[in-house]
Enzyme design. Structure first.
Site, mmCIF file in Angstrom:
data_model
loop_
_atom_site.group_PDB
_atom_site.id
_atom_site.type_symbol
_atom_site.label_atom_id
_atom_site.label_comp_id
_atom_site.label_asym_id
_atom_site.label_seq_id
_atom_site.Cartn_x
_atom_site.Cartn_y
_atom_site.Cartn_z
ATOM 1 N N LYS A 129 0.859 -1.224 -0.119
ATOM 2 C CA LYS A 129 0.024 -0.076 -0.029
ATOM 3 C C LYS A 129 0.980 1.157 0.264
ATOM 4 O O LYS A 129 1.905 1.290 0.435
ATOM 5 C CB LYS A 129 -1.037 -0.041 1.303
ATOM 6 C CG LYS A 129 -2.142 0.739 1.305
ATOM 7 C CD LYS A 129 -3.377 0.297 0.577
ATOM 8 C CE LYS A 129 -4.527 1.286 0.348
ATOM 9 N NZ LYS A 129 -5.503 0.459 -0.219
ATOM 10 N N ASP A 169 -7.071 4.460 -4.503
ATOM 11 C CA ASP A 169 -7.591 4.461 -3.236
ATOM 12 C C ASP A 169 -8.306 5.636 -2.971
ATOM 13 O O ASP A 169 -8.648 6.468 -3.504
ATOM 14 C CB ASP A 169 -6.648 3.951 -2.093
ATOM 15 C CG ASP A 169 -7.305 3.362 -0.566
ATOM 16 O OD1 ASP A 169 -8.001 2.289 -0.418
ATOM 17 O OD2 ASP A 169 -7.367 4.310 0.117
HETATM 18 P P1 NDP Z 1 -12.808 7.809 -2.589
HETATM 19 O O1 NDP Z 1 -12.054 8.920 -2.359
HETATM 20 O O2 NDP Z 1 -13.595 7.645 -3.931
HETATM 21 O O3 NDP Z 1 -14.225 8.302 -1.606
HETATM 22 C C1 NDP Z 1 -14.125 8.329 -0.236
HETATM 23 C C2 NDP Z 1 -15.350 8.991 0.151
HETATM 24 O O4 NDP Z 1 -15.558 8.866 1.666
HETATM 25 C C3 NDP Z 1 -15.617 10.375 -0.097
HETATM 26 O O5 NDP Z 1 -16.834 10.722 -0.384
HETATM 27 C C4 NDP Z 1 -15.141 11.110 1.232
HETATM 28 O O6 NDP Z 1 -15.756 12.169 1.544
HETATM 29 C C5 NDP Z 1 -15.933 10.232 1.974
HETATM 30 N N1 NDP Z 1 -15.130 10.319 3.471
HETATM 31 C C6 NDP Z 1 -13.953 10.440 3.865
HETATM 32 N N2 NDP Z 1 -13.802 10.531 5.316
HETATM 33 C C7 NDP Z 1 -15.184 10.551 5.648
HETATM 34 C C8 NDP Z 1 -15.699 10.579 7.032
HETATM 35 N N3 NDP Z 1 -14.887 10.757 8.065
HETATM 36 N N4 NDP Z 1 -16.943 10.379 6.984
HETATM 37 C C9 NDP Z 1 -17.873 10.323 5.731
HETATM 38 N N5 NDP Z 1 -17.455 10.396 4.595
HETATM 39 C C10 NDP Z 1 -16.033 10.453 4.434
HETATM 40 O O7 NDP Z 1 -12.271 6.580 -1.960
HETATM 41 P P2 NDP Z 1 -12.878 4.955 -2.475
HETATM 42 O O8 NDP Z 1 -14.390 4.988 -2.467
HETATM 43 O O9 NDP Z 1 -11.985 4.303 -3.214
HETATM 44 O O10 NDP Z 1 -12.505 4.339 -0.915
HETATM 45 C C11 NDP Z 1 -13.169 4.400 0.293
HETATM 46 C C12 NDP Z 1 -12.821 3.270 1.256
HETATM 47 O O11 NDP Z 1 -12.891 1.981 0.499
HETATM 48 C C13 NDP Z 1 -11.555 3.426 1.621
HETATM 49 O O12 NDP Z 1 -11.427 2.939 3.115
HETATM 50 C C14 NDP Z 1 -10.563 2.601 0.819
HETATM 51 O O13 NDP Z 1 -9.555 2.261 1.493
HETATM 52 C C15 NDP Z 1 -11.531 1.463 0.653
HETATM 53 N N6 NDP Z 1 -11.144 0.678 -0.538
HETATM 54 C C16 NDP Z 1 -11.237 0.910 -1.982
HETATM 55 C C17 NDP Z 1 -11.178 0.235 -3.037
HETATM 56 C C18 NDP Z 1 -11.197 0.907 -4.333
HETATM 57 O O14 NDP Z 1 -11.238 0.110 -5.391
HETATM 58 N N7 NDP Z 1 -11.419 1.951 -4.455
HETATM 59 C C19 NDP Z 1 -10.604 -1.216 -2.773
HETATM 60 C C20 NDP Z 1 -11.024 -1.522 -1.523
HETATM 61 C C21 NDP Z 1 -11.157 -0.632 -0.449
HETATM 62 P P3 NDP Z 1 -14.896 13.727 1.173
HETATM 63 O O15 NDP Z 1 -15.066 13.930 -0.383
HETATM 64 O O16 NDP Z 1 -15.516 14.700 1.887
HETATM 65 O O17 NDP Z 1 -13.496 13.467 1.776
#
Ligand code: NDP
Length: 448
Positions: A129, A169
């Site tokens: 990572k 991510d």
């Molecule tokens: P993105 O950056 O696309 O989205 C993250 C989202 O979470 C945004 O909407 C962000 O809002 C929101 N967010 C962040 N912090 C908070 C909080 N404290 N409360 C509420 N919302 C919050 O990331 P991903 O969707 O790619 O990743 C999300 C999760 O999934 C992570 O934990 C990642 O490690 C995991 N993951 C992702 C994978 C992938 O293929 N993308 C694969 C496996 C796991 P804001 O815009 O306000 O920051």
């Protein structure tokens, strides 16, 4: 620490002493080691071979300076990371996170989890990572490009298609992967599958964008069906509004559920008529705006400031898809009090240990991230296969393979839990099934 076995407790204590400030990493290790107690008792060769001491220590950690120039001509400096955790079953594989909260502890926790998750997919991928404390929010495209180019100017020497293949991510989506890939290609003069999550015109896989959210719902569907339930007619709450959350919404809706709440780090929206994932996609990917903007599209919806309150919205199924430790004990209590019967993790480690314990104690079906969000990296593995073959498969072909992989992961995690006397405990099942394969490969390869 909740570990009772003396060998595991000793390893954990040593690790905690050496990494006292790394609380996310220690949290992730604690959870895995606790699940491994019956395995250690059944397999004495693991202790003799120092397997646990080795598996909790990354093979390599790279930390580096990332200097770049902002639109005002001012020099900015961020810190970059790549943790190459374990390559026993394949090249290091795992995403890059760009977020202000990124530090070594966060990257090590994610890399450690990735080792077992990748093992569960059944594909030949080790775990790693990386990322940076750079925050893409509010930056222009040109600033993001300059940052990505500087980041890759150091990272390129540590990665490669047979060595380490990063992906996206939090904060790293299609735009960032494009800039990173362009710089890698330019520096190395080679067009190879060194990153996944690429755009379709330059070697990306169809269905990779959707894969984590879709995979989460495929896994959840298996878990629900095994317990006489389904998405059909269920009210679903999805936290976050990024890549994982958006496609979890789409698939949960396709499977008959109604997604009634979503969030970002500022607050959450509630729309009892169901939230259309296409509106979220437009707000987040096209406008790069806040979730509050949803009210411009659906004035009858409700917006509440503060994201943690989302768990108080009554629902049947909760899918935390935002970030680590976003679902705490209060959130878990609210879900149980409102009759929620299933929680499946889309984000990595979104539930605190006391929240998991409370949900399990209250008979809520619980799907742990390592298993339930493995669809993203599994499809990255499929992207690597297509790149190696110089072929591209259709959307349906990739989606079909993803469904098969998620069904298998469910079957293997449920079977491992049962085999070690913890039927229904998918947290333990995922840790044990993921661990055993990596441990066998490490034992076979000698003391390395
Ligand atoms: P993105 O950056 O696309 O989205 C993250 C989202 O979470 C945004 O909407 C962000 O809002 C929101 N967010 C962040 N912090 C908070 C909080 N404290 N409360 C509420 N919302 C919050 O990331 P991903 O969707 O790619 O990743 C999300 C999760 O999934 C992570 O934990 C990642 O490690 C995991 N993951 C992702 C994978 C992938 O293929 N993308 C694969 C496996 C796991 P804001 O815009 O306000 O920051």
């Amino acid at each position: 620490m909740s570990i009772k076995n003396a060998y595991l407790a000793g390893v954990y204590e040593g690790l905690a002493k050496r990494n006292a400030e790394q609380k996310e990493f220690l949290q992730a290790v604690d959870e895995v080691l606790e699940s491994l107690e019956p395995v250690i008792e059944a397999r004495p060769e693991l202790e003799k071979n120092g397997l646990i001491e080795r598996i909790v220590e990354p093979e390599r950690v790279v930390m580096f300076r990332v200097p770049w120039v902002d639109d005002n001509g001012k020099v900015q400096v961020n810190r970059g990371y790549r943790v190459q955790f374990n390559s026993a079953i394949g090249p290091y594989k795992g995403g890059l996170r760009f977020h202000s909260s990124v530090n070594l502890s966060v990257i090590k926790f994610l890399g450690f989890e990735q080792v077992f998750k990748n093992s569960l997919t059944g594909l030949p991928m080790g775990g790693g990572k990386g990322g940076s404390d750079f925050d893409p929010h509010g930056k222009s495209d040109a600033e993001v490009m300059r940052f990505c180019q500087s980041f890759m100017t150091e990272l390129y020497r540590h990665i490669g298609p047979d060595c380490d293949v990063p992906a996206g991510d939090i904060g790293v989506g299609g735009r960032e992967i494009g800039y990173l890939f362009g710089q890698y290609k330019r520096i190395t003069n080679s067009f190879v599958g060194v990153l996944t999550g690429k755009g379709i015109p330059y070697g990306g896989s169809l269905a990779r964008t959707e894969a984590t959210g879709y995979g989460l719902c495929y896994y959840t569907d298996e878990m629900l069906k095994a317990n006489g339930k389904s998405f059909d007619g269920a009210k679903v709450v999805v936290s976050g509004s990024g890549n994982v959350a958006t496609y979890a919404n789409q698939k949960a809706t396709q499977l008959g559920g109604k997604v009634i709440a979503m969030s970002d780090s500022n607050g959450y929206i509630v729309d009892e008529n169901g939230i259309d994932y296409k509106v979220i996609k437009e707000i987040k990917e096209v406008k790069r705006a806040r979730i509050k903007t949803y009210l411009d599209y659906v004035p009858s919806a409700k917006y509440v400031e503060g994201s943690s309150g989302i768990w108080t919205v009554p629902c049947d199924i909760a899918l935390p898809c935002a970030t680590q430790n976003e679902l705490d004990l209060d959130g878990a209590k609210a879900l149980v009090a409102n009759g929620c019967y299933a929680v499946a993790e889309g984000a990595n480690m979104p539930s605190t240990p006391d929240a998991v314990a409370y949900l399990q104690a209250n008979k809520v079906l619980f799907a742990p991230a390592k298993a339930s969000n493995a669809g993203g990296v599994a499809t990255s593995g499929l992207e690597m296969s297509q790149n190696s073959q110089r072929l591209s498969w259709t959307f349906d072909e990739v989606d079909g393979k993803l469904q098969g992989i998620m069904k298998n992961i469910y079957a293997n995690t449920a079977a491992a839990a049962e085999a070690y006397g913890m039927k229904g405990n998918l947290v333990a099942g995922a840790n044990i099934a993921g661990f055993n394969k990596v441990a066998d490969a490490m034992l076979a390869q000698g003391i390395v």
